[in-house]
Scaffold this motif. Structure first.
Motif, PDB file in Angstrom:
ATOM      1  N   THR A   9      -7.905  40.175 -22.783  1.00  0.00           N
ATOM      2  CA  THR A   9      -8.205  38.800 -23.100  1.00  0.00           C
ATOM      3  C   THR A   9      -9.469  38.211 -22.507  1.00  0.00           C
ATOM      4  O   THR A   9      -9.795  39.118 -21.566  1.00  0.00           O
ATOM      5  CB  THR A   9      -7.054  37.746 -22.667  1.00  0.00           C
ATOM      6  OG1 THR A   9      -7.451  36.510 -22.921  1.00  0.00           O
ATOM      7  CG2 THR A   9      -6.733  37.941 -20.934  1.00  0.00           C
ATOM      8  N   ARG A  10     -10.358  37.403 -22.902  1.00  0.00           N
ATOM      9  CA  ARG A  10     -11.358  37.009 -22.306  1.00  0.00           C
ATOM     10  C   ARG A  10     -11.351  35.615 -21.865  1.00  0.00           C
ATOM     11  O   ARG A  10     -10.845  34.519 -22.478  1.00  0.00           O
ATOM     12  CB  ARG A  10     -12.627  36.983 -23.475  1.00  0.00           C
ATOM     13  CG  ARG A  10     -12.960  38.695 -23.706  1.00  0.00           C
ATOM     14  CD  ARG A  10     -14.034  38.614 -24.718  1.00  0.00           C
ATOM     15  NE  ARG A  10     -14.361  39.958 -24.722  1.00  0.00           N
ATOM     16  CZ  ARG A  10     -15.035  41.127 -24.064  1.00  0.00           C
ATOM     17  NH1 ARG A  10     -15.438  40.521 -23.013  1.00  0.00           N
ATOM     18  NH2 ARG A  10     -15.326  42.266 -24.442  1.00  0.00           N
ATOM     19  N   THR A  11     -12.193  35.082 -20.909  1.00  0.00           N
ATOM     20  CA  THR A  11     -12.491  33.846 -20.289  1.00  0.00           C
ATOM     21  C   THR A  11     -13.883  33.426 -20.210  1.00  0.00           C
ATOM     22  O   THR A  11     -14.570  34.212 -19.589  1.00  0.00           O
ATOM     23  CB  THR A  11     -11.812  34.037 -18.845  1.00  0.00           C
ATOM     24  OG1 THR A  11     -10.301  34.248 -19.028  1.00  0.00           O
ATOM     25  CG2 THR A  11     -11.994  32.581 -18.256  1.00  0.00           C
ATOM     26  N   GLU A  49      -4.353  41.250 -19.428  1.00  0.00           N
ATOM     27  CA  GLU A  49      -3.043  40.387 -19.240  1.00  0.00           C
ATOM     28  C   GLU A  49      -2.197  40.953 -20.436  1.00  0.00           C
ATOM     29  O   GLU A  49      -2.421  40.716 -21.618  1.00  0.00           O
ATOM     30  CB  GLU A  49      -3.751  38.897 -19.659  1.00  0.00           C
ATOM     31  CG  GLU A  49      -2.781  37.933 -19.326  1.00  0.00           C
ATOM     32  CD  GLU A  49      -3.460  36.493 -19.229  1.00  0.00           C
ATOM     33  OE1 GLU A  49      -2.924  35.692 -20.314  1.00  0.00           O
ATOM     34  OE2 GLU A  49      -4.392  36.103 -18.583  1.00  0.00           O
ATOM     35  N   ASP A  52     -10.261  29.369 -22.025  1.00  0.00           N
ATOM     36  CA  ASP A  52      -9.572  30.487 -21.517  1.00  0.00           C
ATOM     37  C   ASP A  52      -9.056  31.226 -22.776  1.00  0.00           C
ATOM     38  O   ASP A  52      -8.995  30.583 -23.949  1.00  0.00           O
ATOM     39  CB  ASP A  52      -8.405  30.273 -20.682  1.00  0.00           C
ATOM     40  CG  ASP A  52      -7.759  31.297 -19.847  1.00  0.00           C
ATOM     41  OD1 ASP A  52      -8.443  32.565 -19.896  1.00  0.00           O
ATOM     42  OD2 ASP A  52      -7.120  31.062 -18.921  1.00  0.00           O
ATOM     43  N   HIS A  53      -8.624  32.478 -22.796  1.00  0.00           N
ATOM     44  CA  HIS A  53      -7.966  33.137 -23.896  1.00  0.00           C
ATOM     45  C   HIS A  53      -9.247  33.035 -25.358  1.00  0.00           C
ATOM     46  O   HIS A  53      -8.834  32.373 -26.063  1.00  0.00           O
ATOM     47  CB  HIS A  53      -6.725  32.857 -24.432  1.00  0.00           C
ATOM     48  CG  HIS A  53      -6.034  33.101 -23.225  1.00  0.00           C
ATOM     49  ND1 HIS A  53      -5.465  32.074 -22.338  1.00  0.00           N
ATOM     50  CD2 HIS A  53      -5.146  34.149 -22.872  1.00  0.00           C
ATOM     51  CE1 HIS A  53      -4.766  32.690 -21.333  1.00  0.00           C
ATOM     52  NE2 HIS A  53      -4.566  33.850 -21.604  1.00  0.00           N
ATOM     53  N   VAL A  70     -13.973  27.411 -15.573  1.00  0.00           N
ATOM     54  CA  VAL A  70     -13.513  27.968 -16.833  1.00  0.00           C
ATOM     55  C   VAL A  70     -13.765  27.011 -17.787  1.00  0.00           C
ATOM     56  O   VAL A  70     -13.260  25.783 -17.909  1.00  0.00           O
ATOM     57  CB  VAL A  70     -12.156  28.404 -16.830  1.00  0.00           C
ATOM     58  CG1 VAL A  70     -11.512  28.643 -18.151  1.00  0.00           C
ATOM     59  CG2 VAL A  70     -11.791  29.569 -15.691  1.00  0.00           C
ATOM     60  N   ASP A  81     -17.574  29.581 -11.197  1.00  0.00           N
ATOM     61  CA  ASP A  81     -16.291  30.209 -11.800  1.00  0.00           C
ATOM     62  C   ASP A  81     -15.706  29.183 -12.728  1.00  0.00           C
ATOM     63  O   ASP A  81     -14.560  29.455 -13.137  1.00  0.00           O
ATOM     64  CB  ASP A  81     -15.468  31.059 -10.978  1.00  0.00           C
ATOM     65  CG  ASP A  81     -16.312  32.104  -9.996  1.00  0.00           C
ATOM     66  OD1 ASP A  81     -17.044  32.835 -10.789  1.00  0.00           O
ATOM     67  OD2 ASP A  81     -15.847  32.196  -8.935  1.00  0.00           O
ATOM     68  N   THR A 112     -16.381  31.606 -18.706  1.00  0.00           N
ATOM     69  CA  THR A 112     -16.965  30.718 -17.603  1.00  0.00           C
ATOM     70  C   THR A 112     -18.163  30.137 -17.526  1.00  0.00           C
ATOM     71  O   THR A 112     -18.835  30.795 -18.496  1.00  0.00           O
ATOM     72  CB  THR A 112     -16.592  31.587 -16.282  1.00  0.00           C
ATOM     73  OG1 THR A 112     -17.547  32.675 -16.316  1.00  0.00           O
ATOM     74  CG2 THR A 112     -15.207  32.249 -16.307  1.00  0.00           C
ATOM     75  N   GLY A 150     -16.411  36.102 -23.344  1.00  0.00           N
ATOM     76  CA  GLY A 150     -16.187  35.864 -21.912  1.00  0.00           C
ATOM     77  C   GLY A 150     -15.900  37.108 -21.240  1.00  0.00           C
ATOM     78  O   GLY A 150     -16.033  38.139 -21.414  1.00  0.00           O
ATOM     79  N   HIS A 151     -15.595  36.802 -19.876  1.00  0.00           N
ATOM     80  CA  HIS A 151     -15.234  37.986 -19.166  1.00  0.00           C
ATOM     81  C   HIS A 151     -13.991  38.519 -19.477  1.00  0.00           C
ATOM     82  O   HIS A 151     -12.987  37.814 -19.693  1.00  0.00           O
ATOM     83  CB  HIS A 151     -15.054  37.500 -17.419  1.00  0.00           C
ATOM     84  CG  HIS A 151     -16.340  37.077 -17.000  1.00  0.00           C
ATOM     85  ND1 HIS A 151     -17.450  37.869 -16.497  1.00  0.00           N
ATOM     86  CD2 HIS A 151     -16.798  35.819 -16.659  1.00  0.00           C
ATOM     87  CE1 HIS A 151     -18.324  37.263 -16.038  1.00  0.00           C
ATOM     88  NE2 HIS A 151     -18.072  35.848 -15.932  1.00  0.00           N
ATOM     89  N   HIS A 185     -10.639  40.737 -19.218  1.00  0.00           N
ATOM     90  CA  HIS A 185      -9.410  41.171 -18.025  1.00  0.00           C
ATOM     91  C   HIS A 185      -8.221  41.553 -18.901  1.00  0.00           C
ATOM     92  O   HIS A 185      -7.910  40.832 -19.915  1.00  0.00           O
ATOM     93  CB  HIS A 185      -9.275  40.147 -17.151  1.00  0.00           C
ATOM     94  CG  HIS A 185      -9.101  38.629 -17.477  1.00  0.00           C
ATOM     95  ND1 HIS A 185      -7.918  38.056 -17.694  1.00  0.00           N
ATOM     96  CD2 HIS A 185      -9.942  37.602 -17.908  1.00  0.00           C
ATOM     97  CE1 HIS A 185      -8.040  36.863 -18.362  1.00  0.00           C
ATOM     98  NE2 HIS A 185      -9.220  36.323 -18.317  1.00  0.00           N
TER      99      HIS A 185
END
Length: 417
Positions: free
Chosen positions: A58-60, A53, A43-44, A40, A38, A62, A48-49, A51
């Protein structure tokens, strides 16, 4: 069906190495393994994944997303290339009456595992918990099955061609199942306009139009200029747009390159998956495939590393449902449907194949590994049920031993050459 041996052995060794490292690591220090999976990268980010917020998505990005959703897109593109050639080429293996018995057997190799998986789940009283994983045991790992098939039947046995055709058809059905039944998020199908628009645009501008302008000119100056000067770049740009469209549409982005494959110029013949002879074809599709071969092998190493790290304590009902779905459902389904196609439907079997060979092919096709692991990772959220199902996919390697035993029991005569 020329030589795939070097690719399969490299693929197998790297994938197995990644899976073994993951298993050992997860059972020695699960915490550090999951931190690695996992990790990262950004971020943002715009990929990406997803979620929620602060009321917006927003996407992260990984490491897991990079491999499973971006890297594996090239693996599925290669699978799609083989399927596409088998369907559209004049002598394609998925065309005409000769393909009907393997295609019907493929259906049996999917319905059989589903019936065993869901039936046992109902008997064990875990249907509600595990029913979403029904597609996991439908998978056939084309490379590992081919590897084991050659060990059991020999390279020249007609059952090998039957097995390869079955595995390609299984891949095609698996891609459809992933797209329809396992969306990666809320569906927004309007984004597919971007994917298919990119495919259509690149086909017209970089493939159809140059050939149209070259009509009647044997020197083909426009097609040659596009191939030499632009090469794969237009298709890479279209592929990026298509992949992004799949991500935003909610369909699994690992399938995002599929619309682009049919748009790429291809030869009028095919020799089979990663055939050495295809290196001498000058079409762009084969050129791209052979340049992707080694990068995809390393993607598969990391796929094994990031997905096979399951603690042995995770073994539970889904493990046995996946495993029994594969090692019981596949042989029974392939034999029953294949026999029905060959005899009552009078479609026949390839010359040199016996009815009992269908049972042995069923055991060989029960090696689900790569695609079964992938489906398990999208069918269930991270947690004990996913881990248990993944363990079943890993245990499907046992089908290789069962294949060799079945080959001996049914007196399969190896045909080399």
């Amino acid at each position: 069906m020329y030589r795939v041996w070097n690719y399969v052995t490299n693929y197998s060794l790297l994938l197995i190495a990644g899976a073994l490292i993951a298993l050992i690591w997860a059972n020695i220090d699960a915490s550090s393994y999951h931190q690695f999976v996992d990790f990262v990268i950004v971020d943002h980010f715009f990929i990406g994944h997803a979620h929620e917020e602060g009321g917006h998505i927003t996407r992260t990005l990984t490491l897991h997303y990079l491999v499973n959703d971006i890297g594996m897109a090239f693996f599925f593109a290669i699978a799609a290339k083989e399927v596409w050639e088998a369907i559209i080429l004049e002598n394609g293996s998925l065309r005409g009456k000769k393909a009907m018995t393997p295609l019907i057997a493929t259906a049996g190799g999917m319905f059989g595992p589903i019936a065993v998986y869901l039936g046992l789940a109902a008997v064990l009283g875990v249907y509600e918990t595990v029913s979403r994983g029904w597609a996991i045991p439908t998978a056939t790992d084309i490379a590992f099955s081919y590897l084991v098939g050659r060990m059991v039947f020999g390279a020249g046995h007609p059952a090998i061609r039957f097995l390869l055709l079955l595995a390609i058809a299984d891949d095609a059905a698996g891609l459809i199942i992933l797209a329809i039944f396992y969306p990666s998020g809320d569906l927004a199908p309007e984004w597919l306009i971007l994917s298919f628009g990119a495919a259509f645009a690149v086909f017209v501008l970089a493939n159809w139009l140059p050939r149209r302008l070259d009509r009647g000119n044997q020197l083909r100056p426009n097609s040659t200029w596009v191939r030499q000067k632009l090469s794969f770049w237009p298709y890479l740009i279209a592929g990026c747009l298509s992949w992004y469209g799949f991500q935003e549409s909610g369909i699994h982005p690992a399938l995002g390159l599929l619309p682009i494959v049919p748009a790429i110029p291809h030869a009028d013949r095919a020799f089979g998956i990663f055939a050495e002879a295809e290196q001498y074809l000058t079409d762009l599709l084969n050129w791209i495939e052979h340049h992707l071969k080694y990068p995809v092998e390393f993607v598969l190493f990391f796929f094994g590393l990031l997905n096979a790290g399951v603690e042995f304590s995770a073994i539970a009902e889904p493990t046995w449902l996946v495993l029994l779905g594969l090692i019981i459902g596949k042989p029974v389904g392939i034999f029953l449907f294949g026999w029905f196609a060959a005899y009552p439907m009078k479609l026949g079997l390839p010359q040199g194949m016996r009815s009992v060979d269908l049972v042995v092919i069923g055991f060989v096709a029960a090696i689900g590994f790569t695609v079964a692991l992938f489906v398990a990772s999208v069918a269930f959220p991270a947690g004990p049920v996913q881990d248990a199902a993944k363990m079943g996919a890993l245990f499907s390697f046992g089908a290789a031993v069962l294949s060799i035993i079945a080959g001996k029991a049914f007196r399969v005569e190896k045909v080399n050459g």
